[in-house]
Scaffold this motif. Structure first.
Motif, PDB file in Angstrom:
ATOM      1  N   PRO A  90       0.801  -1.229   0.000  1.00 40.46           N
ATOM      2  CA  PRO A  90       0.000   0.000   0.000  1.00 40.46           C
ATOM      3  C   PRO A  90       0.837   1.285   0.000  1.00 40.46           C
ATOM      4  CG  PRO A  90      -0.888  -1.585   1.560  1.00 40.46           C
ATOM      5  CD  PRO A  90       0.414  -2.147   1.094  1.00 40.46           C
ATOM      6  N   THR A  91       1.934   1.300   0.756  1.00 34.83           N
ATOM      7  CA  THR A  91       2.740   2.524   0.840  1.00 34.83           C
ATOM      8  C   THR A  91       3.386   2.866  -0.491  1.00 34.83           C
ATOM      9  OG1 THR A  91       3.186   2.211   3.193  1.00 34.83           O
ATOM     10  CG2 THR A  91       4.711   3.610   1.974  1.00 34.83           C
ATOM     11  N   GLU A 335      -4.021  18.181   5.403  1.00 40.23           N
ATOM     12  CA  GLU A 335      -4.505  18.094   4.022  1.00 40.23           C
ATOM     13  C   GLU A 335      -4.942  16.691   3.641  1.00 40.23           C
ATOM     14  OE1 GLU A 335      -1.048  18.640   1.115  1.00 40.23           O
ATOM     15  OE2 GLU A 335      -0.238  19.414   2.997  1.00 40.23           O
ATOM     16  N   ILE A 336      -4.548  15.683   4.431  1.00 37.30           N
ATOM     17  CA  ILE A 336      -5.085  14.333   4.215  1.00 37.30           C
ATOM     18  C   ILE A 336      -5.877  13.865   5.435  1.00 37.30           C
ATOM     19  CG2 ILE A 336      -3.366  13.638   2.501  1.00 37.30           C
ATOM     20  CD1 ILE A 336      -1.847  12.179   4.717  1.00 37.30           C
ATOM     21  N   GLU A 360      -0.668   6.085   5.980  1.00 35.99           N
ATOM     22  CA  GLU A 360      -1.155   7.111   5.063  1.00 35.99           C
ATOM     23  C   GLU A 360      -0.144   8.239   4.904  1.00 35.99           C
ATOM     24  OE1 GLU A 360      -5.046   8.368   6.262  1.00 35.99           O
ATOM     25  OE2 GLU A 360      -5.841   6.321   6.267  1.00 35.99           O
ATOM     26  N   ILE A 361       0.545   8.589   5.994  1.00 39.64           N
ATOM     27  CA  ILE A 361       1.604   9.607   5.900  1.00 39.64           C
ATOM     28  C   ILE A 361       2.760   9.088   5.053  1.00 39.64           C
ATOM     29  CG2 ILE A 361       3.323  10.911   7.214  1.00 39.64           C
ATOM     30  CD1 ILE A 361       1.289  11.006   9.523  1.00 39.64           C
ATOM     31  N   TYR A 365       4.150  10.788   1.457  1.00 43.85           N
ATOM     32  CA  TYR A 365       5.523  11.129   1.070  1.00 43.85           C
ATOM     33  C   TYR A 365       5.904  10.413  -0.226  1.00 43.85           C
ATOM     34  CZ  TYR A 365       7.053  13.699   5.271  1.00 43.85           C
ATOM     35  OH  TYR A 365       7.239  14.641   6.247  1.00 43.85           O
ATOM     36  N   VAL A 366       5.542   9.139  -0.355  1.00 40.21           N
ATOM     37  CA  VAL A 366       5.872   8.381  -1.562  1.00 40.21           C
ATOM     38  C   VAL A 366       5.169   8.968  -2.778  1.00 40.21           C
ATOM     39  CG1 VAL A 366       5.610   6.131  -2.697  1.00 40.21           C
ATOM     40  CG2 VAL A 366       6.432   6.243  -0.339  1.00 40.21           C
TER      41      VAL A 366
END
Length: 464
Positions: A90-91, A335-336, A360-361, A365-366
């Motif tokens: 997922p990341t 923002e997310i 999610e963070i 970044y990715v």
């Protein structure tokens, strides 16, 4: 009408909003075309002769190191499957469009980032060890780290460009003194080191970076402004050196040592000015100077990535670092929809809701990095390939599992083709090798000779 003509018309009309600049910088800097520079590049470096920081085709070979903070959720980061038939977790899912240009490197460690006898301070050690591979001195006032791999490269290849290296950061607010558990803040806010005691302070204002490379003012005015600034700097340096020589005779031994260290920095600045002048008039990219720091963090990071792309595309440098945030950063991501601090969340104690937010963070970044790689992929280089084909981009962090502060099996990616020297599109498990081995292998591809060891290396990282 093609993209270049459209961009040129927009620029000549003076209509360029910040958002247009952010989205269109890659097109703006395609004028003038890079092909016109190719003969100069080939003459300067000797195409196909194994020269420094040059591909077999004669194009520049660029290397960048991008650091993200607080580790990653391992279960969401690592792919599943074999070396070439893997499925992104997922990341890393935002990288699907450029997966054929990636190596996901498992099993790389930084043992010197572990506590040992030094106790707490894993965030400072994560930052300070990432590009040096050495154990830092635990002190808030007496700094001792090691020369980072980017600066090792810059010493060899830096004379080929106007700037030996560029150091960028998205941590515009910096602290001094003591930060993490008795370690100097210098460790946490810098990843590039020119010596054991001298970090390379990164620049966090995109406007300052742009004007450093091309001069201030509107398009068409920058060359004259840059030359004027260099002349003013030279006048100031002449005054400083003359005054320092007179002062030195009146100082005690310890003060003389301090003055010598200061003058080393002054002489370095003088050398950089001379080097910039040696390359002649700077080509104006034709785009408006960026604003300062945008209010939205995603725009800020994108703009800093665009400064890095611009530096590589104009061959202003072939070595760069970008610190997205220091390890231990407690930024929130409204923002997310994540309003808790990143560092606080990283100590999730296996709570599912916190793990999901950290994932999610990490993915956020990715996603910014994926956009950067896509812009590199679609930007042509002097040899007809892309900038991504002729680059080596390391993306990673010095913490593995932020909850437990581990430094083994670090989350590290290698993007780009290295001018045809890297086998891309793979997930490779290296089985517990020092990350410093990777850096040695990248230095080899830069054409650097005589570097037998670096940091805690045990040899080259094979199979790249």
């Amino acid at each position: 009408m093609n993209a270049s003509k459209s961009v040129s018309r927009t620029l000549s009309g003076g209509i360029l909003s910040r958002r247009h600049f952010l989205r269109g910088l890659g097109a703006c800097i395609a004028v003038p075309a890079f092909e016109s520079w190719c003969p100069v590049t080939v003459r300067a470096t000797g195409a196909g002769t194994g020269s420094l920081a040059t591909t077999a085709s004669g194009a520049p070979l660029r290397t960048a190191f991008v650091y993200f903070p607080n580790g990653a959720i391992p279960a969401a980061w690592w792919p599943e499957g074999g070396e070439t038939d893997f499925t992104l977790g997922p990341t890393l899912q935002p990288l699907e469009g450029v997966r054929s240009h990636l190596q996901i490197l498992g099993g790389l460690d930084h043992q010197n980032a572990y506590a040992g006898k030094d106790g707490g301070g894993d965030h400072a050690r994560a930052n300070g060890t990432f590009l040096t591979g050495v154990r830092m001195k635990k002190s808030a006032t007496e700094i001792r780290a090691g020369v980072s791999i980017d600066q090792v490269m810059a010493r060899s290849v830096g004379a080929m460009t106007r700037f030996p290296s560029l150091e960028l950061t998205c941590d515009y607010s910096r602290k001094t003194g003591g930060c993490d558990s008795g370690y100097s803040c210098a460790y946490q806010y810098n990843i590039s080191w020119s010596s054991e005691t001298a970090p390379m302070t990164p620049e966090g204002n995109p406007r300052q970076i742009f004007e450093r490379m091309f001069g201030s003012g509107a398009p068409g005015e920058r060359a004259a402004n840059l030359k004027r600034r260099q002349e003013e700097q030279r006048s100031v340096l002449d005054f400083v050196m003359e005054d320092a020589r007179a002062m030195q005779r009146r100082l005690g031994r310890r003060d003389q040592d301090k003055l010598d260290q200061y003058l080393t920095g002054v002489r370095d600045l003088e050398t950089r000015i001379q080097q910039a002048e040696r390359f002649g008039e700077v080509r104006d990219p034709g785009a408006e100077s960026p604003p300062g720091i945008p209010p939205e963090h995603s725009e800020y990071i994108r703009l800093m990535y665009d400064m890095l792309l611009l530096a590589f595309q104009t061959d202003s440098t072939r070595v760069a670092t970008l610190l997205l945030a220091h390890d231990g950063s407690n930024r929130s991501f409204g923002e997310i929809g994540i309003f808790e601090g990143h560092h606080d969340l990283s100590h999730h104690q296996n709570r599912a809701e916190m793990i999901q937010k950290v994932s999610e963070i990490d993915r956020w970044y990715v996603r910014q990095f994926a956009g950067f790689l896509e812009r590199l992929r679609t930007t042509p280089d002097v040899d007809g390939r892309s900038l991504l084909d002729n680059s080596m981009i390391v993306y990673g962090g010095g913490n593995a599992d932020g909850n437990r502060h581990t430094h083994s099996n670090l989350p590290i990616l290698l993007a780009g083709g290295g001018g045809g020297t890297l086998a891309q599109g793979r997930f490779v498990k290296h089985g517990g090798k020092p990350a410093s081995n990777l850096f040695l292998s990248l230095a080899d591809r830069q054409g650097i000779r005589g570097l037998d060891r670096f940091g805690d290396s045990t040899g080259r990282l094979t199979g790249l």
